[in-house]
Scaffold this motif. Structure first.
Motif, PDB file in Angstrom:
ATOM      1  N   LEU A 284     -72.817  15.146  42.871  1.00  0.00           N
ATOM      2  CA  LEU A 284     -72.927  16.110  41.777  1.00  0.00           C
ATOM      3  C   LEU A 284     -73.423  17.452  42.277  1.00  0.00           C
ATOM      4  CD1 LEU A 284     -74.375  13.852  38.940  1.00  0.00           C
ATOM      5  CD2 LEU A 284     -72.045  14.707  39.185  1.00  0.00           C
TER       6      LEU A 284
ATOM      7  N   SER B 155     -70.473  19.013  43.996  1.00  0.00           N
ATOM      8  CA  SER B 155     -69.454  19.396  43.017  1.00  0.00           C
ATOM      9  C   SER B 155     -69.866  20.657  42.279  1.00  0.00           C
ATOM     10  CB  SER B 155     -69.233  18.259  42.012  1.00  0.00           C
ATOM     11  OG  SER B 155     -68.760  17.097  42.656  1.00  0.00           O
TER      12      SER B 155
ATOM     13  N   THR C 107     -70.016  10.339  39.825  1.00  0.00           N
ATOM     14  CA  THR C 107     -69.745  11.721  40.221  1.00  0.00           C
ATOM     15  C   THR C 107     -68.422  12.201  39.637  1.00  0.00           C
ATOM     16  OG1 THR C 107     -70.999  11.478  42.273  1.00  0.00           O
ATOM     17  CG2 THR C 107     -69.393  13.265  42.182  1.00  0.00           C
ATOM     18  N   TYR C 108     -67.376  11.403  39.798  1.00  0.00           N
ATOM     19  CA  TYR C 108     -66.065  11.802  39.300  1.00  0.00           C
ATOM     20  C   TYR C 108     -66.066  11.923  37.774  1.00  0.00           C
ATOM     21  CZ  TYR C 108     -63.575  11.531  43.743  1.00  0.00           C
ATOM     22  OH  TYR C 108     -63.132  11.772  45.014  1.00  0.00           O
TER      23      TYR C 108
ATOM     24  N   ALA D 192     -68.248  15.069  36.793  1.00  0.00           N
ATOM     25  CA  ALA D 192     -67.570  16.300  37.217  1.00  0.00           C
ATOM     26  C   ALA D 192     -66.363  16.587  36.318  1.00  0.00           C
ATOM     27  CB  ALA D 192     -67.133  16.181  38.676  1.00  0.00           C
ATOM     28  N   ARG D 193     -65.638  15.551  35.964  1.00  0.00           N
ATOM     29  CA  ARG D 193     -64.481  15.751  35.078  1.00  0.00           C
ATOM     30  C   ARG D 193     -64.934  16.212  33.700  1.00  0.00           C
ATOM     31  NH1 ARG D 193     -59.575  11.400  34.016  1.00  0.00           N
ATOM     32  NH2 ARG D 193     -58.338  12.748  32.661  1.00  0.00           N
TER      33      ARG D 193
ATOM     34  N   TRP E 151     -65.469  20.369  36.567  1.00  0.00           N
ATOM     35  CA  TRP E 151     -65.618  20.712  37.972  1.00  0.00           C
ATOM     36  C   TRP E 151     -64.580  19.964  38.800  1.00  0.00           C
ATOM     37  CZ3 TRP E 151     -71.535  19.296  38.190  1.00  0.00           C
ATOM     38  CH2 TRP E 151     -72.248  20.188  37.410  1.00  0.00           C
ATOM     39  N   THR E 152     -64.452  20.404  40.042  1.00  0.00           N
ATOM     40  CA  THR E 152     -63.704  19.635  41.017  1.00  0.00           C
ATOM     41  C   THR E 152     -64.665  18.645  41.661  1.00  0.00           C
ATOM     42  OG1 THR E 152     -62.202  21.471  41.478  1.00  0.00           O
ATOM     43  CG2 THR E 152     -62.355  19.732  43.144  1.00  0.00           C
ATOM     44  N   ALA E 153     -64.387  17.353  41.503  1.00  0.00           N
ATOM     45  CA  ALA E 153     -65.310  16.333  42.018  1.00  0.00           C
ATOM     46  C   ALA E 153     -65.312  16.343  43.542  1.00  0.00           C
ATOM     47  CB  ALA E 153     -64.910  14.956  41.502  1.00  0.00           C
TER      48      ALA E 153
END
Length: 397
Positions: free
Chosen positions: A50, A53, A345-346, A349-350, A354-356
């Motif tokens: 995170l 990201s 994290t993914y 971020a989504r 954000w771009t993970a």
């Protein structure tokens, strides 16, 4: 002469199989112990992911906005007197070769009110600035509603509000009017937030000619904004002050607004370090759980250990068996934690747009940490198991 028989060594496959059988026999305890390891690893991977990201998203925004914006402001001279930038400061900056855009703003002494029914002292925290028509081009700003100034509008008593200023004044659409001192002005536009110069979000803007004609503005800019090519930013920065104020450059301040955003990315590292510390504590707790599980396993399986010793298993084989169980238990928790941390994290971020980014080193480091903890946590139980005498172990109840 007869040769002494030496115990055969277990192949690596049999060692792993034996260790796995020991774990399958105590599934509930194994799950709980692995969960402690998984929480620690998931925390560490998610914190790193995170943080990276967020930092990547911030740097991507910086790249889109551009890091070649310089800001010039009037300061104080050697005697502590306020310095005023010359009226032609923008024109002087435009003559510097690499400069692509130059514009300026000036402080206007005008109180902003929603209407003439509001007392003059209640300004809602909104100030007034004189601006040039090329301000948006220089700052990369965008109009959210309405229009921006053109050569005609900059001479009229009309205003464009920053995003925060519009919110504070309760203006939601163009065509509404507000009061500047005793002059009623029409809102012709509302801007989107300006990330590089957020101070302008709280400003009501008027054109330079209108500010001089209606509000007593003296025409001296208080801030000059300049953009040049990325390669020449530092060279331009070095000469901006003396270009604007030859001989008095000490009273001119030159800054780079994007440095504040870059600093924000750097300060995130402090929080990352704190969260990694919490993850390490969780990982340590998980390691203690693994050690506890293995010690109890030794106590419960003394007869099994004695039987294996009586059948010819060496101390090294017993040590290796329990050490393998500990490593497998830790690896199970580590792999689960790495997957959970990456998934968290993914997902987050989504959700944030954000771009993970999950650095491979965080996954590799997490797994390496679990194996190290597994080795340390399983070492004492393994040694203890290997030292049990077969006779004592077989007679244990």
């Amino acid at each position: 002469m007869k040769r002494a028989l030496t115990p055969a060594r277990l192949p690596a496959r049999d060692v792993l199989r034996t260790g796995a059988v020991g774990l399958r026999a105590r599934r509930a305890r194994v799950v709980l112990s692995a969960l402690g390891i998984a929480i620690g690893i998931a925390t560490m991977v998610a914190v790193v992911g995170l943080s990276e990201s967020s930092r990547a998203d911030l740097m991507a925004r910086l790249d889109r906005l551009g890091t070649n914006l310089l800001t010039v402001e009037a300061g104080k001279d050697a005697l502590g007197q306020e310095v005023r930038l010359p009226k032609n400061a923008v024109a002087m900056v435009e003559r510097i070769g690499p400069v692509q855009h130059a514009t300026g703003t000036g402080d206007v002494d005008a109180r902003i009110r929603r209407s003439d029914l509001v007392p003059e002292e209640r300004t809602a925290g909104v100030t007034t600035q004189a601006v040039r028509t090329d301000l948006l081009a220089a700052l990369g700003g965008e109009v959210d509603r309405g229009v921006w100034f053109d050569p005609a509008r900059e001479r009229l008593p009309v205003t464009v509000l920053g995003a925060v200023a519009a919110e504070r004044l309760g203006v939601t659409r163009t065509g509404e009017t507000i009061m500047m001192n005793d002059t009623r002005v029409v809102v012709v536009g509302i801007l989107k937030p300006l990330e590089l110069v957020p101070t302008l979000d709280r400003v009501a803007m008027v054109g330079f000619p209108a500010a001089e004609r209606h509000f007593g503005f003296d025409g001296h800019p208080t801030t000059v904004f300049e953009r040049s090519t990325d390669a020449s930013v530092e060279d331009v920065r070095a000469i901006l002050a003396r270009t604007i104020s030859p001989g008095g450059e000490g009273g001119v301040k030159v800054s780079r607004p994007s440095d504040a955003l870059a600093a924000k990315a750097a300060t995130d590292k402090g929080l990352t370090t704190l969260m990694l510390g919490l993850g390490a504590v969780a990982l340590l707790v998980g390691g203690v759980g693994v050690a506890n599980t293995m010690v109890i396993s030794v106590l419960e399986r003394r007869q099994e250990i004695g039987l294996r010793r009586a059948l010819g298993a060496t101390r090294n084989a017993i040590r290796l068996q329990f050490l393998t169980e500990s490593l497998l238990l830790s690896a199970l928790g580590g792999a689960t934690g790495a997957l959970l941390g990456a998934a968290a994290t993914y997902g987050f971020a989504r959700f944030q747009g954000w771009t993970a980014v999950v650095p491979p080193w965080s996954l590799a480091g997490g797994l390496a940490a679990t194996l190290l903890i597994g080795a340390v946590a399983g070492l004492y139980p393994a040694v203890r198991a290997s030292r049990l005498h077969p006779t004592v172990a077989l007679n244990a109840t």
